[in-house]
Design an enzyme around this catalytic site. Structure first.
Site, short mmCIF file in Angstrom:
data_model
loop_
_atom_site.label_atom_id
_atom_site.label_comp_id
_atom_site.label_asym_id
_atom_site.label_seq_id
_atom_site.Cartn_x
_atom_site.Cartn_y
_atom_site.Cartn_z
N THR A 39 0.83 -1.20 0.00
CA THR A 39 0.00 0.00 0.00
C THR A 39 0.86 1.25 0.00
O THR A 39 0.41 2.32 -0.40
CB THR A 39 -0.89 0.04 1.26
OG1 THR A 39 -0.08 -0.32 2.37
CG2 THR A 39 -2.05 -0.92 1.15
N SER A 60 17.76 -4.80 4.42
CA SER A 60 18.38 -3.74 3.63
C SER A 60 18.01 -2.35 4.17
O SER A 60 18.86 -1.47 4.24
CB SER A 60 18.05 -3.88 2.14
OG SER A 60 16.67 -3.80 1.93
N ASP A 77 9.58 0.51 4.90
CA ASP A 77 10.65 -0.17 5.62
C ASP A 77 11.62 0.84 6.24
O ASP A 77 12.01 0.73 7.40
CB ASP A 77 11.44 -1.09 4.69
CG ASP A 77 10.54 -2.10 4.01
OD1 ASP A 77 9.36 -2.20 4.40
OD2 ASP A 77 11.01 -2.79 3.09
C1 GLA Z 1 8.85 -4.25 0.60
C2 GLA Z 1 9.05 -2.79 0.25
C3 GLA Z 1 8.07 -1.88 0.99
C4 GLA Z 1 6.65 -2.39 0.84
C5 GLA Z 1 6.56 -3.87 1.13
C6 GLA Z 1 5.19 -4.44 0.86
O1 GLA Z 1 9.19 -4.50 1.93
O2 GLA Z 1 10.37 -2.38 0.55
O3 GLA Z 1 8.20 -0.56 0.54
O4 GLA Z 1 6.12 -2.08 -0.42
O5 GLA Z 1 7.48 -4.62 0.39
O6 GLA Z 1 4.26 -3.87 1.71
#
Ligand code: GLA
Length: 375
Positions: A33, A124, A168
């Protein structure tokens, strides 16, 4: 971990530096999202990356990855990009700081981590946030926390080939012990939610499956969302609903339709979970988690056989909520389990998973912890 890093740092660089750390993350709900301008609900965890850093009086970075026993040396210009993928994260953070007007000098660093790689817990982002936070502090750059998160995100985009959202890096920088955070990825407004579900535990089951090409599949999902949003004339899928999507159904591919259908549903599920948390209604939280799993598996198609299997076991054991966590394509399920079911669930999952796939899933109880910091 600190001693382990320092022993290597001292042996290699003969000095003592300053320690910084940052965290991996979980996400209760709100998957895929973030790059659609929607809501996410992450928290930082007690697993992360730690680095020792010291200026070295040159214009080069000398970096040592303790876990990989690998060394890289690079300058700060675009053409100095190192080959090793782990070093590109550090290099990318430096480049993104420089692009924002920050000036850096050479430093030595050794780092290590305990976020399992490829498990969907954002090792990461932990690495990027550690260095973004540290360099901002060491060089007194005065970059605010949102921009530190964006530096990590741009590193993924420009140096690692993943067109990720902000979740993240946001979680890794803003994480706070005992609290989840609801972030509106369009306005960047956020709120801490102390999370101590009485009578329940959160646990991750790691399938230990990692998929090659996960980053291109991720980027492809993002493209589908953008195509669908464009067809509806909105900037983000956040601004769309099912009526709008159905109105353009024959102008987009069946695949793009399914992707957008998932995202539109997920937007509402995060809001439902927030409401439910205000009432300590964990049954609703759990029900939405299962719905998310279904959507990620059947519509967004980022689950896999092993994760679907773990989800089925959770359902069979009467676990309150369970779903694939993070980007998908392997990694973990996140499970909301009643205290009294916990042991049976873990035992059953281990036994049945091993019988089917020949190896145990890894079990990580979730401890919600602080994000980027100086030690
Ligand atoms: C990865 C991406 C995030 C997000 C998730 C799914 O972790 O780095 O930005 O899009 O997938 O929610």
């Amino acid at each position: 971990m600190k001693e382990k890093i320092h022993a290597k740092f001292k042996a290699r660089f003969g000095a003592e530096g300053i320690f910084y750390a940052s965290a991996g993350r979980i996400n209760l709900i709100g998957e895929h999202t973030d790059y659609n301008g929607g809501f996410v609900f992450p928290g930082a965890i007690d697993k992360g990356i730690m680095a020792e850093i010291k200026l070295n009086g040159t214009d080069k970075v000398r970096a040592y990855s303790v876990d990989l026993d690998d060394y890289a040396e690079f300058g700060f210009n675009e053409e100095d990009a190192p080959k090793a993928s782990w070093a590109r994260y550090v290099f990318g953070v430096c480049r993104e700081i420089i692009k924002r007007g920050g000036s850096l000098k050479g430093f030595d660093t050794a780092f290590a981590g305990d976020v399992p790689l490829g498990a969907g817990m954002s090792s990461s982002a932990a690495l990027e946030s550690t260095f973004a936070f540290a360099l901002n502090d060491i060089f007194s750059l005065g970059i605010d926390k949102f921009e530190l998160a964006r530096i990590g995100q741009s590193t993924e985009h420009n140096y690692c080939g993943v067109m990720c959202g902000i979740m993240d890096q946001f979680a890794s920088v803003f994480g706070k012990e005992g609290s989840l955070m609801r972030l509106d990825c369009r306005s960047m407004e956020y709120k801490y939610y102390p999370f101590h579900p009485k009578g329940y535990k959160l646990v991750l089951l790691d399938s230990v499956v990692k998929h090659e090409l996960a980053s291109s599949a991720y980027n492809k999902r993002r493209q589908s969302c953008e195509t669908a949003a464009k067809a509806m004339g909105v900037e983000f899928l956040r601004d769309a609903d099912m009526d709008m999507l159905n109105a353009v159904k024959d102008r987009i591919s069946a695949e793009d339709y399914k992707r957008a259908e998932y995202v539109i549903g997920e937007k509402q599920r995060v809001l439902d979970v927030c409401d439910a948390l205000e009432r300590d209604d964990y049954e609703t939280v759990g029900a939405r988690m299962y719905e998310t799993h279904y959507g990620m598996s059947k519509l967004y198609e980022v689950s896999c056989e092993e994760l679907d299997f773990l989800n089925d076991i959770a359902k069979k054991c009467g676990v309150t909520g369970s779903r694939v966590m993070g980007g998908g394509f392997g990694g973990c399920t996140i499970n909301l389990v009643k205290d009294e079911l916990y042991d049976t669930f873990i035992e059953t999952a281990k036994a049945e998973f091993t019988a089917k796939f020949g190896h145990e899933p890894k079990v990580y109880p979730v401890v919600i912890s602080n994000g980027a910091r100086k030690l």
